[in-house]
Design a protein around this motif. Structure first.
Motif, PDB file in Angstrom:
ATOM      1  N   ALA A  95       0.867  -1.179   0.000  1.00  0.00           N
ATOM      2  CA  ALA A  95       0.000   0.000   0.000  1.00  0.00           C
ATOM      3  C   ALA A  95       0.901   1.225   0.000  1.00  0.00           C
ATOM      4  O   ALA A  95       1.827   1.336   0.812  1.00  0.00           O
ATOM      5  CB  ALA A  95      -0.908  -0.009   1.217  1.00  0.00           C
ATOM      6  N   TRP A 107      -4.280   6.915  -1.431  1.00  0.00           N
ATOM      7  CA  TRP A 107      -3.738   5.584  -1.166  1.00  0.00           C
ATOM      8  C   TRP A 107      -3.960   4.701  -2.385  1.00  0.00           C
ATOM      9  O   TRP A 107      -5.024   4.741  -3.005  1.00  0.00           O
ATOM     10  CB  TRP A 107      -4.438   4.948   0.036  1.00  0.00           C
ATOM     11  N   LEU A 109      -2.940   0.580  -3.977  1.00  0.00           N
ATOM     12  CA  LEU A 109      -2.283  -0.724  -3.891  1.00  0.00           C
ATOM     13  C   LEU A 109      -1.345  -0.823  -5.084  1.00  0.00           C
ATOM     14  O   LEU A 109      -1.779  -0.729  -6.229  1.00  0.00           O
ATOM     15  CB  LEU A 109      -3.317  -1.848  -3.916  1.00  0.00           C
ATOM     16  N   ILE A 133      -7.035   2.485  -3.443  1.00  0.00           N
ATOM     17  CA  ILE A 133      -7.631   1.869  -2.259  1.00  0.00           C
ATOM     18  C   ILE A 133      -8.751   2.785  -1.773  1.00  0.00           C
ATOM     19  O   ILE A 133      -8.515   3.932  -1.404  1.00  0.00           O
ATOM     20  CB  ILE A 133      -6.586   1.663  -1.148  1.00  0.00           C
ATOM     21  N   ARG A 135     -11.179   3.807   0.845  1.00  0.00           N
ATOM     22  CA  ARG A 135     -11.312   3.658   2.286  1.00  0.00           C
ATOM     23  C   ARG A 135     -12.765   3.793   2.737  1.00  0.00           C
ATOM     24  O   ARG A 135     -13.541   4.529   2.144  1.00  0.00           O
ATOM     25  CB  ARG A 135     -10.475   4.710   3.009  1.00  0.00           C
ATOM     26  N   CYS A 189      -3.076   1.544   5.883  1.00  0.00           N
ATOM     27  CA  CYS A 189      -4.201   1.438   4.953  1.00  0.00           C
ATOM     28  C   CYS A 189      -4.154   0.068   4.298  1.00  0.00           C
ATOM     29  O   CYS A 189      -3.214  -0.239   3.568  1.00  0.00           O
ATOM     30  CB  CYS A 189      -4.113   2.543   3.904  1.00  0.00           C
ATOM     31  N   GLU A 190      -5.134  -0.746   4.571  1.00  0.00           N
ATOM     32  CA  GLU A 190      -5.154  -2.112   4.066  1.00  0.00           C
ATOM     33  C   GLU A 190      -6.098  -2.213   2.866  1.00  0.00           C
ATOM     34  O   GLU A 190      -7.250  -1.787   2.933  1.00  0.00           O
ATOM     35  CB  GLU A 190      -5.618  -3.070   5.171  1.00  0.00           C
ATOM     36  N   ALA A 191      -5.589  -2.787   1.782  1.00  0.00           N
ATOM     37  CA  ALA A 191      -6.431  -2.999   0.608  1.00  0.00           C
ATOM     38  C   ALA A 191      -7.363  -4.173   0.848  1.00  0.00           C
ATOM     39  O   ALA A 191      -7.061  -5.086   1.617  1.00  0.00           O
ATOM     40  CB  ALA A 191      -5.547  -3.259  -0.610  1.00  0.00           C
ATOM     41  N   LYS A 196      -6.755  -6.566  -4.038  1.00  0.00           N
ATOM     42  CA  LYS A 196      -5.540  -7.375  -4.188  1.00  0.00           C
ATOM     43  C   LYS A 196      -5.669  -8.352  -5.348  1.00  0.00           C
ATOM     44  O   LYS A 196      -4.742  -8.527  -6.136  1.00  0.00           O
ATOM     45  CB  LYS A 196      -5.254  -8.130  -2.892  1.00  0.00           C
TER      46      LYS A 196
END
Length: 396
Positions: A95, A107, A109, A133, A135, A189-191, A196
Motif C-alpha cells: 500500500a 492511497w 495498492l 484503495i 477507504r 491502509c489495508e487494501a 488485491k
C-alpha cells in the motif's frame, strides 16, 4: 550515442511486435512499464487508465522514474520495500501513499512484477499496477455515514472493477473529499481482497499481452525465470545504481572468456559515439586501433593479472574513426566478501583535463567514480548475502 527517446522506443521495438502498444492501451488497468536497463530506470509505457488516475500527461510520465509520483508523506520504509524487490528481481505488493499532478494524495495498492527474457533469464521490464484503495468512512454523529459510504464506496468499487475505462477523476475526487480528508499518510491502509485480486489479475493480463507480442519477434518474455541469468549479465538493481554515476566508465568481468564489458555508462557512450548494445560483450581493447601503443595495452593487462590499479594515457578511436587521447584509470572492484567481482575502467579525454569538474583534479574525479562503483557493487553483494542468510534462518 542513442537518445533517451530512442532507447525508450527500442525498449519495445526490439522485444515486441509493433502492435503491442495498441494492445496494451486497450487494457482497462492502471499501470506503467519501466526498463531497468536504461539509465535512471525510466517508465517506457503508461496506460490511459494510469494517466487519468494520476492526472499527468504522457510526456511527463514516459522517460521519468516512478519517484515523480511520491511526495513528502510517502512512507520511506515502503519505498525501500519496493527497491529491495527490484534488487532481488522479484514481485512485491504494498500500500503506497502517492500524489497526483495537482498535488492531491491518495492511497493505492501497488503491485510490481518483473518481466524476464525466456532466452537468457535477465529482467527486461518491470510492470507496476496501481489500484486505488477506497477507504471506508468512519461513522459520524448524524448516523447517515453508512448510507453515504454505500453511495460513494459502493459505486466507486463497481466502477473501478468494471471492464471499461471510467471517469476515474470524478470517482476518485469524490472518494478523496469524503473518505481521505484528515487521514494521515502514516495511518495504515489495508487494501481489500477484491483490490488485491484485481491487481494480481491485471499483472497476468499485461504479461499475457507482452508474451503474445514477443512470440512474433522470437524473443519470448515470461513472468517467471526459467533459467539463471546468462554469464555477463549484471543484476538490474546494480544496473540502476551504476546509471546514477555521471562519469565515463565501463565495467569489465575478468571471470569470463575475453574479459567482456558488462556495463557502459551514458558518458562513455557519448565520449565514444557507440550505442550500448554495440559495446556490451566487447573486450576492453575494442577502442584500440593502428595508432595505439601496444606496450600500454600490455601494461593494462598486467595490472589486471596482478589485481592492481593503474593509470595510463593512450590513443583510442571513436566509432566514427576519429581519435582521442584517453586518460584511463583501471581498478579492481571487490564484492562484500573481498573477492574481485569486476574491473572498472574510468575514461577521460586528455584535452578535457583542464575543464572545471567542481574543483576536483582529474585524478580525484576518476577516483570518485571508482568509489561510487565499488559502493554499488558491495551494497548489492551485501544485500544478497543478507537475504540468503535470512532465507537459511527461516528454513531452520
Amino acid at each position: 550515442m542513442e537518445s533517451q527517446l530512442g532507447l525508450i522506443e527500442r525498449s519495445f521495438s526490439t522485444r515486441y511486435s509493433p502492435w503491442v502498444r495498441e494492445a496494451l492501451e486497450e487494457l482497462p488497468h492502471n499501470f506503467t512499464i519501466s526498463d531497468p536497463t536504461i539509465s535512471g530506470h525510466p517508465i517506457v509505457f503508461a496506460s490511459p487508465g494510469f494517466l487519468k488516475l494520476s492526472g499527468f500527461p504522457r510526456d511527463q510520465v514516459v522517460g521519468n522514474n516512478g519517484r515523480i509520483f511520491q511526495g513528502p508523506k510517502t512512507n520511506r520504509k515502503t519505498v525501500m520495500e519496493i527497491r529491495e524487490a527490484i534488487r532481488e528481481e522479484r514481485a512485491v505488493q504494498v500500500a503506497l501513499w502517492n500524489y497526483r499532478k495537482d498535488g492531491t494524495p491518495f492511497w493505492m495498492l501497488f503491485q510490481l512484477s518483473p518481466v524476464f527474457s525466456k532466452e537468457d533469464g535477465r529482467v527486461i521490464h518491470f510492470i507496476g499496477v496501481q489500484v486505488p484503495i477506497l477507504r471506508k468512512k468512519r461513522l459520524t454523529d448524524d448516523g447517515d455515514a453508512a448510507a453515504w459510504n454505500e453511495i460513494v464506496c459502493g459505486s466507486c468499487r463497481r466502477e473501478v472493477c468494471s471492464d471499461s475505462l471510467v471517469d476515474l477523476g470524478r470517482v476518485l475526487a469524490l472518494d478523496t473529499d469524503t473518505n481521505c480528508r484528515g487521514v494521515e499518510a502514516e495511518e495504515p491502509c489495508e487494501a481489500s481482497d477484491q483490490e488485491k485480486h484485481g491487481a494480481a489479475a491485471a499483472i497476468n493480463n499485461i504479461l499475457s499481452v507482452l508474451t503474445h507480442y514477443s512470440d512474433s519477434t522470437g524473443r519470448l518474455v515470461c513472468g517467471k525465470r526459467f533459467s539463471s541469468p546468462a554469464a555477463g549479465l549484471i543484476n538490474s538493481s546494480l544496473n540502476i545504481s551504476l546509471g546514477r554515476i555521471k562519469q565515463s566508465f565501463v565495467l569489465i568481468d575478468p571471470h569470463l572468456p575475453n574479459m567482456p564489458i558488462v556495463y557502459a555508462s551514458d558518458a562513455f557512450l557519448k565520449l565514444t559515439g557507440y550505442d550500448r548494445h554495440e559495446v556490451l560483450g566487447c573486450n576492453w581493447r575494442f577502442l584500440s586501433g593502428v595508432g595505439t601503443d601496444s606496450s600500454v595495452l600490455n601494461q593494462i593487462q598486467e595490472s589486471i593479472q596482478v589485481e592492481q590499479a593503474c593509470t595510463v594515457c593512450f590513443l583510442n578511436y571513436r566509432k566514427d574513426k576519429s581519435t582521442f587521447w584517453n586518460l584511463l584509470h583501471m581498478s579492481p572492484v571487490r564484492n562484500a566478501t573481498g573477492k574481485i567481482a569486476y574491473f572498472v575502467g574510468v575514461q577521460m579525454e586528455e584535452k578535457c583535463k583542464s575543464q572545471d569538474r567542481h574543483g576536483l583534479s582529474p585524478e580525484i574525479w576518476q577516483l570518485s567514480a571508482v568509489g561510487a562503483v565499488k559502493v554499488a557493487v558491495r551494497s548489492l553483494s551485501m544485500g544478497a548475502s543478507c537475504s540468503n542468510s535470512s532465507d537459511r534462518f527461516n528454513t531452520l
